[in-house]
Every structure is written in structure tokens, then in C-alpha cells.
Design a protein around this motif. Sequence first.
Motif, PDB file in Angstrom:
ATOM      1  N   ASP A  31     -36.759   5.063  35.482  1.00 33.98           N
ATOM      2  CA  ASP A  31     -37.907   5.725  35.641  1.00 33.98           C
ATOM      3  C   ASP A  31     -38.618   5.188  35.602  1.00 33.98           C
ATOM      4  OD1 ASP A  31     -37.172   8.421  35.694  1.00 33.98           O
ATOM      5  OD2 ASP A  31     -37.688   9.026  33.335  1.00 33.98           O
ATOM      6  N   ALA A  32     -38.666   3.677  36.417  1.00 34.98           N
ATOM      7  CA  ALA A  32     -39.254   1.952  36.222  1.00 34.98           C
ATOM      8  C   ALA A  32     -39.805   1.841  37.631  1.00 34.98           C
ATOM      9  CB  ALA A  32     -38.469   1.357  36.394  1.00 34.98           C
ATOM     10  N   GLU A  33     -41.425   2.384  37.691  1.00 39.15           N
ATOM     11  CA  GLU A  33     -41.942   2.112  38.776  1.00 39.15           C
ATOM     12  C   GLU A  33     -43.411   0.771  38.267  1.00 39.15           C
ATOM     13  OE1 GLU A  33     -42.642   6.377  39.526  1.00 39.15           O
ATOM     14  OE2 GLU A  33     -44.745   5.374  38.576  1.00 39.15           O
ATOM     15  N   VAL A  34     -43.502  -0.206  39.378  1.00 35.92           N
ATOM     16  CA  VAL A  34     -44.455  -1.102  38.990  1.00 35.92           C
ATOM     17  C   VAL A  34     -45.563  -1.164  39.943  1.00 35.92           C
ATOM     18  CG1 VAL A  34     -44.614  -3.747  39.421  1.00 35.92           C
ATOM     19  CG2 VAL A  34     -41.929  -2.691  39.389  1.00 35.92           C
ATOM     20  N   ARG A  35     -46.394  -1.334  39.810  1.00 36.74           N
ATOM     21  CA  ARG A  35     -47.774  -1.353  40.417  1.00 36.74           C
ATOM     22  C   ARG A  35     -48.341  -1.836  40.977  1.00 36.74           C
ATOM     23  NH1 ARG A  35     -49.362   5.364  40.637  1.00 36.74           N
ATOM     24  NH2 ARG A  35     -47.404   6.109  39.887  1.00 36.74           N
ATOM     25  N   THR A  36     -49.902  -1.695  41.261  1.00 34.23           N
ATOM     26  CA  THR A  36     -50.914  -2.756  41.573  1.00 34.23           C
ATOM     27  C   THR A  36     -52.070  -2.494  40.066  1.00 34.23           C
ATOM     28  OG1 THR A  36     -52.423  -1.727  42.950  1.00 34.23           O
ATOM     29  CG2 THR A  36     -50.834  -3.083  43.028  1.00 34.23           C
ATOM     30  N   ALA A  37     -53.495  -3.121  39.980  1.00 33.07           N
ATOM     31  CA  ALA A  37     -54.162  -2.963  38.767  1.00 33.07           C
ATOM     32  C   ALA A  37     -54.885  -1.618  38.865  1.00 33.07           C
ATOM     33  CB  ALA A  37     -55.047  -4.196  38.510  1.00 33.07           C
ATOM     34  N   ASP A  38     -54.567  -1.007  40.389  1.00 33.33           N
ATOM     35  CA  ASP A  38     -55.524  -0.322  40.567  1.00 33.33           C
ATOM     36  C   ASP A  38     -54.710   1.397  40.976  1.00 33.33           C
ATOM     37  OD1 ASP A  38     -54.506  -0.804  43.204  1.00 33.33           O
ATOM     38  OD2 ASP A  38     -55.752  -0.713  43.940  1.00 33.33           O
ATOM     39  N   GLY A  39     -53.814   1.107  40.394  1.00 34.46           N
ATOM     40  CA  GLY A  39     -52.389   2.456  40.085  1.00 34.46           C
ATOM     41  C   GLY A  39     -50.915   2.499  41.285  1.00 34.46           C
ATOM     42  N   THR A  40     -52.340   1.470  42.588  1.00 36.35           N
ATOM     43  CA  THR A  40     -50.781   1.113  44.199  1.00 36.35           C
ATOM     44  C   THR A  40     -49.480   1.645  43.049  1.00 36.35           C
ATOM     45  OG1 THR A  40     -53.141   0.952  45.816  1.00 36.35           O
ATOM     46  CG2 THR A  40     -50.420   0.639  46.056  1.00 36.35           C
ATOM     47  N   LYS A  41     -48.520   2.285  44.337  1.00 40.99           N
ATOM     48  CA  LYS A  41     -47.328   1.547  43.147  1.00 40.99           C
ATOM     49  C   LYS A  41     -46.151   0.891  44.789  1.00 40.99           C
ATOM     50  CE  LYS A  41     -45.381   5.924  42.802  1.00 40.99           C
ATOM     51  NZ  LYS A  41     -44.662   7.502  42.944  1.00 40.99           N
ATOM     52  N   LEU A  42     -45.519  -0.185  44.187  1.00 38.42           N
ATOM     53  CA  LEU A  42     -44.756  -0.952  45.126  1.00 38.42           C
ATOM     54  C   LEU A  42     -43.387  -0.717  44.928  1.00 38.42           C
ATOM     55  CD1 LEU A  42     -47.415  -4.236  43.954  1.00 38.42           C
ATOM     56  CD2 LEU A  42     -47.657  -2.546  46.360  1.00 38.42           C
ATOM     57  N   LEU A  43     -43.211  -0.096  44.017  1.00 34.79           N
ATOM     58  CA  LEU A  43     -41.536  -0.075  43.685  1.00 34.79           C
ATOM     59  C   LEU A  43     -41.613   1.200  42.518  1.00 34.79           C
ATOM     60  CD1 LEU A  43     -39.070  -2.274  44.284  1.00 34.79           C
ATOM     61  CD2 LEU A  43     -39.412  -3.174  42.021  1.00 34.79           C
ATOM     62  N   THR A  44     -40.410   1.493  43.148  1.00 34.03           N
ATOM     63  CA  THR A  44     -39.786   2.569  42.362  1.00 34.03           C
ATOM     64  C   THR A  44     -38.299   2.617  41.952  1.00 34.03           C
ATOM     65  OG1 THR A  44     -41.349   4.474  43.001  1.00 34.03           O
ATOM     66  CG2 THR A  44     -39.675   5.433  42.389  1.00 34.03           C
ATOM     67  N   VAL A  45     -37.638   2.736  40.800  1.00 33.33           N
ATOM     68  CA  VAL A  45     -36.276   2.721  40.542  1.00 33.33           C
ATOM     69  C   VAL A  45     -36.198   4.071  39.732  1.00 33.33           C
ATOM     70  CG1 VAL A  45     -33.904   1.221  40.210  1.00 33.33           C
ATOM     71  CG2 VAL A  45     -36.444   0.165  40.882  1.00 33.33           C
ATOM     72  N   ALA A  46     -35.486   4.759  40.174  1.00 33.79           N
ATOM     73  CA  ALA A  46     -34.852   5.805  38.840  1.00 33.79           C
ATOM     74  C   ALA A  46     -34.416   5.881  38.214  1.00 33.79           C
ATOM     75  CB  ALA A  46     -34.604   7.549  39.884  1.00 33.79           C
ATOM     76  N   SER A  47     -32.862   5.044  38.320  1.00 35.36           N
ATOM     77  CA  SER A  47     -31.871   5.047  37.366  1.00 35.36           C
ATOM     78  C   SER A  47     -31.154   4.115  37.852  1.00 35.36           C
ATOM     79  CB  SER A  47     -31.215   6.045  36.716  1.00 35.36           C
ATOM     80  OG  SER A  47     -30.567   5.702  35.602  1.00 35.36           O
ATOM     81  N   LEU A  48     -31.385   2.602  37.089  1.00 37.33           N
ATOM     82  CA  LEU A  48     -29.954   1.768  37.632  1.00 37.33           C
ATOM     83  C   LEU A  48     -29.808   1.339  36.592  1.00 37.33           C
ATOM     84  CD1 LEU A  48     -28.953  -0.281  39.585  1.00 37.33           C
ATOM     85  CD2 LEU A  48     -31.246  -1.843  39.562  1.00 37.33           C
ATOM     86  N   ASP A  49     -28.058   0.310  36.506  1.00 35.19           N
ATOM     87  CA  ASP A  49     -27.622   0.144  35.307  1.00 35.19           C
ATOM     88  C   ASP A  49     -26.160  -1.296  36.468  1.00 35.19           C
ATOM     89  OD1 ASP A  49     -26.297   3.155  34.048  1.00 35.19           O
ATOM     90  OD2 ASP A  49     -27.418   1.254  33.606  1.00 35.19           O
ATOM     91  N   VAL A  50     -26.917  -2.073  35.512  1.00 34.35           N
ATOM     92  CA  VAL A  50     -26.230  -3.574  36.132  1.00 34.35           C
ATOM     93  C   VAL A  50     -25.636  -3.912  34.901  1.00 34.35           C
ATOM     94  CG1 VAL A  50     -26.858  -5.960  36.503  1.00 34.35           C
ATOM     95  CG2 VAL A  50     -28.314  -4.443  37.502  1.00 34.35           C
ATOM     96  N   LEU A  51     -24.098  -3.970  35.555  1.00 34.53           N
ATOM     97  CA  LEU A  51     -22.835  -4.266  34.805  1.00 34.53           C
ATOM     98  C   LEU A  51     -22.418  -5.989  34.587  1.00 34.53           C
ATOM     99  CD1 LEU A  51     -20.572  -1.490  35.509  1.00 34.53           C
ATOM    100  CD2 LEU A  51     -22.621  -1.687  33.743  1.00 34.53           C
ATOM    101  N   ALA A  52     -21.263  -5.813  33.737  1.00 31.09           N
ATOM    102  CA  ALA A  52     -21.308  -7.609  33.651  1.00 31.09           C
ATOM    103  C   ALA A  52     -20.564  -7.719  34.687  1.00 31.09           C
ATOM    104  CB  ALA A  52     -20.946  -7.726  32.263  1.00 31.09           C
ATOM    105  N   GLY A  53     -19.851  -9.105  34.864  1.00 29.29           N
ATOM    106  CA  GLY A  53     -19.380  -9.209  35.971  1.00 29.29           C
ATOM    107  C   GLY A  53     -19.593  -8.439  37.985  1.00 29.29           C
ATOM    108  N   GLN A  54     -20.147  -7.678  37.704  1.00 26.21           N
ATOM    109  CA  GLN A  54     -20.665  -7.419  39.484  1.00 26.21           C
ATOM    110  C   GLN A  54     -21.116  -8.427  40.397  1.00 26.21           C
ATOM    111  OE1 GLN A  54     -23.357  -3.748  38.155  1.00 26.21           O
ATOM    112  NE2 GLN A  54     -21.916  -2.600  38.420  1.00 26.21           N
TER     113      GLN A  54
END
Length: 246
Positions: A31-54
Motif C-alpha cells: 500500500d505504498a504511495e509517494v506524494r508531494t507536500a500538497d498531497g498529489t499522488k505520484l506513485l502507487t505500489v499495491a504490493s511488491l516483493d523483491v527477492l534475493a538473486g532476482q
Amino acid sequence: MSRHLIRTVREHEDSVDGPDQAGRPILSLRDAEVRTADGTKLLTVASLDVLAGQRIAVTGPSGSGKSLLLSTLSGRWPVGLSLTGERTTRLRRIGFVPQRGLDALHPLVPLARQLRTVTGADPARVGTVLAAVGLDDPALHRRRPTELSGGQAQRASVALAALTDAPLILADEPTSALDHESRDQTLRLLEEIVGPRQTLVVATHDLAVVRTLGARHLAVSDGVVSELVPGAGPGAVPGVGPGSSR
């Protein structure tokens, strides 16, 4: 806790280098979101797993949010941006290869001395890694980065990332300014210099990078991150699974 409240990043002491780590997440976003100071949403990642060796390729047009995803994986964002949601990692070191090799290097400090100082590696290992990326001429080792060609500086930035021994290496459009031959050479260098237990994430607009690396494929469109499943056609599937490790 509300998904709009930032959660604490959890760092663990356990190693990510052992053989038993294969297939285990080394970094997760929920549920990751990156926003500006005024609340504008720039990036949405619902769910992501990064595995060793990928090996992971992140594609999308300019301005789609590829670089911002790499910033989110690294845990560092441009001034004025903030993360909500959860970023969980067991990593303490993350290597980075920028689009321009010079951006990773001090322009005036001789190359080999700079790599030794920054990474703490001994001279023999620095020489070995520089040779592995095609910079085996001792005269190049004594040059300042501003005295290197663009291709040589890019190779030096790959060497710098490798010398950190970081479990995760992020590369932001490392081939965008290169011709096809130089692109393929740089990708081969990355694949060879990054060990099988290390994870490599490459942001690119070039689908040939996905094919060359045989990578897991994430796509970013208008700030939304999705996972493309091989053979599933143009539709995107949300990045909820680990994908293939290589």
C-alpha cells in the motif's frame, strides 16, 4: 493503522547472502504511495516483493515514475516527497548505477583512489573489479572521472556499485545514452559483475533490456506499478507475487 499513515521501516540483522535466502523477500512494499507536500499522488505500489538473486526490469515512458520507484526501493526520495504505506527491508546497503556514470563519481578525485576511499576495498580488489568492467589500463585508474569518456565513466559507476557488495543494485536508465552495441555491453557487464545472490533492478524504456536480462518485468504507467506476466499479452497484472528469480 490507516494506510495513509507512514509505517516504520523494519530493518533486520539477519544476512541476505546465505544460500537459504534464495526466494525470500529482501524488500517489500505494501500500500505504498509517494506524494508531494500538497498531497498529489505520484506513485502507487499495491504490493511488491523483491527477492534475493532476482533480475528485475522496470519499464515505462519518460515521466511515468520509473525513477521514483527506484527511489522508493532505495528509501530515499527527492526533497518535498513523502511515502505512506509500508516499506519493509532487511538491507543496510543498496548500490546505485545512475544514467550518467559521472553522477556517481567525484569529478576531480582519481578513479582508483576514489573507489578505494568510498568502498573501503583494498587496491587489489579495486583493480580486479575495474578490470572486470573493461577498465584494466592502469593509466585510467589514475585519471579523474572528468578525463574519462562517457562509456568509461559508466563502467566506473558499475564498478563502484559492485565494490559496495550491496545485496541490491539499482540501475536508473544506465543504457539510455548508449548505442545498441554499448547498451548490450553494459548489460553484460551488469549481469557479470552482479553476483547470483545479489538482486539487480534496472529501470529502462528499452524492452530489449528485458529480453537481454531475462528479467522479471514491472511496468509503470502514470505512476501505477504493475507486473507483466510473460505470455499474458498486453494486460498487466498487479505486482503481488515474487515472479521468477532470474
